[in-house]
Design a protein around this motif. Structure first.
Motif, short mmCIF file in Angstrom:
data_model
loop_
_atom_site.label_atom_id
_atom_site.label_comp_id
_atom_site.label_asym_id
_atom_site.label_seq_id
_atom_site.Cartn_x
_atom_site.Cartn_y
_atom_site.Cartn_z
N ILE A 73 2.46 3.39 0.76
CA ILE A 73 2.75 4.46 1.72
C ILE A 73 3.24 5.70 0.99
O ILE A 73 2.79 6.82 1.26
CB ILE A 73 3.81 3.98 2.74
CG1 ILE A 73 3.23 2.86 3.61
CG2 ILE A 73 4.27 5.13 3.62
CD1 ILE A 73 4.25 2.14 4.47
N THR B 229 0.37 7.41 -1.02
CA THR B 229 -0.59 8.08 -0.15
C THR B 229 -0.05 9.42 0.33
O THR B 229 -0.77 10.43 0.34
CB THR B 229 -0.94 7.19 1.06
OG1 THR B 229 -1.44 5.95 0.60
CG2 THR B 229 -1.97 7.87 1.94
N SER C 132 -4.29 -1.60 1.38
CA SER C 132 -4.73 -0.27 1.78
C SER C 132 -3.63 0.38 2.62
O SER C 132 -2.74 -0.29 3.14
CB SER C 132 -6.02 -0.36 2.61
OG SER C 132 -5.76 -1.02 3.84
N PHE C 133 -3.70 1.71 2.76
CA PHE C 133 -2.68 2.42 3.53
C PHE C 133 -2.64 1.94 4.98
O PHE C 133 -1.57 1.75 5.56
CB PHE C 133 -2.96 3.93 3.50
CG PHE C 133 -1.99 4.75 4.30
CD1 PHE C 133 -0.70 4.96 3.85
CD2 PHE C 133 -2.37 5.29 5.53
CE1 PHE C 133 0.21 5.70 4.60
CE2 PHE C 133 -1.49 6.04 6.28
CZ PHE C 133 -0.19 6.25 5.81
N GLY C 134 -3.82 1.72 5.55
CA GLY C 134 -3.89 1.26 6.94
C GLY C 134 -3.19 -0.08 7.14
O GLY C 134 -2.41 -0.25 8.08
N ARG C 135 -3.45 -1.01 6.24
CA ARG C 135 -2.81 -2.32 6.35
C ARG C 135 -1.32 -2.24 6.04
O ARG C 135 -0.51 -2.97 6.62
CB ARG C 135 -3.49 -3.31 5.40
CG ARG C 135 -4.93 -3.63 5.81
CD ARG C 135 -5.51 -4.74 4.96
NE ARG C 135 -6.84 -5.11 5.40
CZ ARG C 135 -7.53 -6.15 4.94
NH1 ARG C 135 -6.99 -6.93 4.01
NH2 ARG C 135 -8.72 -6.41 5.40
N MET D 202 0.63 0.08 6.84
CA MET D 202 1.33 0.68 7.98
C MET D 202 1.42 -0.23 9.19
O MET D 202 2.11 0.10 10.16
CB MET D 202 0.63 1.99 8.39
CG MET D 202 0.85 3.14 7.43
SD MET D 202 2.59 3.62 7.31
CE MET D 202 2.91 4.19 8.99
N VAL D 203 0.75 -1.38 9.15
CA VAL D 203 0.74 -2.26 10.32
C VAL D 203 2.15 -2.70 10.71
O VAL D 203 2.57 -2.59 11.86
CB VAL D 203 -0.16 -3.49 10.08
CG1 VAL D 203 0.04 -4.53 11.20
CG2 VAL D 203 -1.62 -3.08 10.02
#
Length: 430
Positions: A85, A88, A222-225, A227-228
């Motif tokens: 995080i 990014t 990954s950034f998306g994962r 942030m979950v």
């Protein structure tokens, strides 16, 4: 049981501070101060013992929630999610806005449930690398990380927020949400102060940390994962407050405690990252990180018990009324003084709420407003040298102690800006 004289509470608190300065373990220092304070204040040894036990019992709810929060913190840190995080955010904003990126990264990492000191340690290698390329000074990037961390700390599910919410019998989410405006102000002030600091001193030519240290061997998600887990935690914590705001009864009636939400969010995030097989080591690491703070809160409960059983708050209220100063100021001042005394946001919050909570509420301040002002007050001068935060942050950027000392006033400017804004909004406008 007779009321403890206020002088005993003061002596006990001063003794605890002196012992902390003398490098005595803070927990034992707080216990020692509590016992001496009770005896000097006129209580018998048996009465003092019972008061200390009652004081520690009063913080057990916060302690349990802090230990539960270790699940989320451990997963974010050990999985590499927190680092991803931060990376990014810095990459997206670029070198031109490097100081803002560093402050924002530290703010976000702290806001999602990572200790502020750990957040600084996570962001530091990234910040040093960027600083070397962008020609930034060591002081400016450390101030950016600390200021961003302080802003994130008042809107996070961290021990300090849990402690102040429990101290005023509030939902954790309410305290987090209502700290948002002061947090944004803190971020803005951090950026300008860090920018000004960047004009002083020499730019970083060598980071003092090997390039190998700036990248970890762990495989980051990954950034998306990544942030979950934070998103799940925020959504679940926000259900009831949003229901109250929108007058949607069925949402308002959904009361899920942070003790359940934070671990669940962490586990869901771990599953999303495909690392559920790491659940035991990651959660064990989180528990280990939270244990010290949980025990410290027990010590804070002991000294808070002595102060709350004394007439100190009545004396303070009398002095405020006599001088004509608004009673609203008692909330931020108590947070400032107690956090400064213990060099800890968490300990300062629980001592201030437990010791002065009733006095603050007797001034006509609502519990939520009082909590926000105490909480923001606790980040004004919680960074003094007798605390671990001071030394951990200095080491994160390989800064000498005398240079680290020079940053204290600038950190207080950031914390003070948040306390002032919170006092204006929650003390005078509401």
């Amino acid at each position: 049981m007779s009321v403890i004289h206020w002088s005993g509470a003061i002596v006990g608190l001063i003794l605890a501070i002196v012992l902390i300065f003398r490098k005595v373990n803070p927990v034992y220092a707080l216990f020692g101060g509590a016992i001496v304070g009770g005896l000097i204040g006129g209580a018998s040894l048996a009465e003092t013992t019972q008061i200390v036990i009652d004081g520690t019992n009063s913080v057990m709810g916060a302690v349990v929630r802090v230990l539960a929060a270790g699940v989320l913190a451990g997963i974010l840190i050990e999985s590499g999610a927190a680092e991803k995080i931060a990376e990014t955010i810095v990459e997206k904003l670029g070198e031109q806005k490097a100081l803002l990126a560093i402050a924002l990264a530290s703010m976000v990492i702290t806001a999602v449930g990572v200790f502020i000191a750990v957040s600084v340690i996570i962001v530091a290698p990234i910040a040093l690398s960027v600083a070397r390329k962008a020609g930034l000074t060591r002081s400016s990037i450390l101030l950016a990380m600390i200021g961003g961390g302080k802003a994130g700390n008042i809107i996070s599910p961290n021990p300090n927020t849990i402690a102040v919410a429990k101290g005023f019998n509030l939902d954790l989410a309410d305290v987090m949400i209502n700290g948002f405006i002061p947090a944004v102000v803190g971020l803005v002030v951090t950026y300008f102060v860090a920018t000004w600091l960047n004009k002083k001193g020499e730019a970083i030519k060598e980071t003092g940390i090997s390039e190998a240290a700036t990248t970890t061997s762990k495989e980051k998600p990954s950034f998306g994962r990544a942030m979950v887990a934070p998103i799940v935690a925020i959504v679940l914590l926000s259900i009831s407050p949003i229901g109250n705001i929108l007058n949607v009864n069925f949402l308002a009636a959904i009361k899920i405690d942070s003790m359940i939400i934070l671990p669940v969010a962490g586990i869901i995030g771990l599953i999303a990252m495909g690392k559920f097989n790491k659940v035991i080591p990651y959660t064990t690491s989180g528990l280990n990180r939270m244990t010290g703070t949980a025990i410290l809160l027990i010590g804070a409960g002991a000294i808070a018990g002595i102060i709350s059983k004394s007439n100190l708050s009545e004396v303070v209220v009398y002095c405020i009324k006599t001088t004509g100063v608004s009673g609203v100021f008692l909330a931020p001042i108590s947070g400032i003084l107690m956090a400064a005394a213990t060099a800890s946001t968490s300990t300062g919050s629980i001592v201030a709420a437990g010791s002065f909570g009733d006095a603050i509420l007797s001034m006509g301040v609502s519990p939520l407003n009082a909590a926000i002002m105490v909480h923001t007050g606790a980040v004004v001068i919680d960074h003094l040298p007798h605390g671990n935060f001071f030394h951990a942050t200095a080491d994160s950027v390989k800064m000498k102690i005398n240079e680290r000392m020079k940053l204290i006033p600038y950190e207080s400017i950031v914390g003070g800006s948040m306390a002032i804004v919170a006092t204006i909004i929650y003390g005078f406008l509401r």
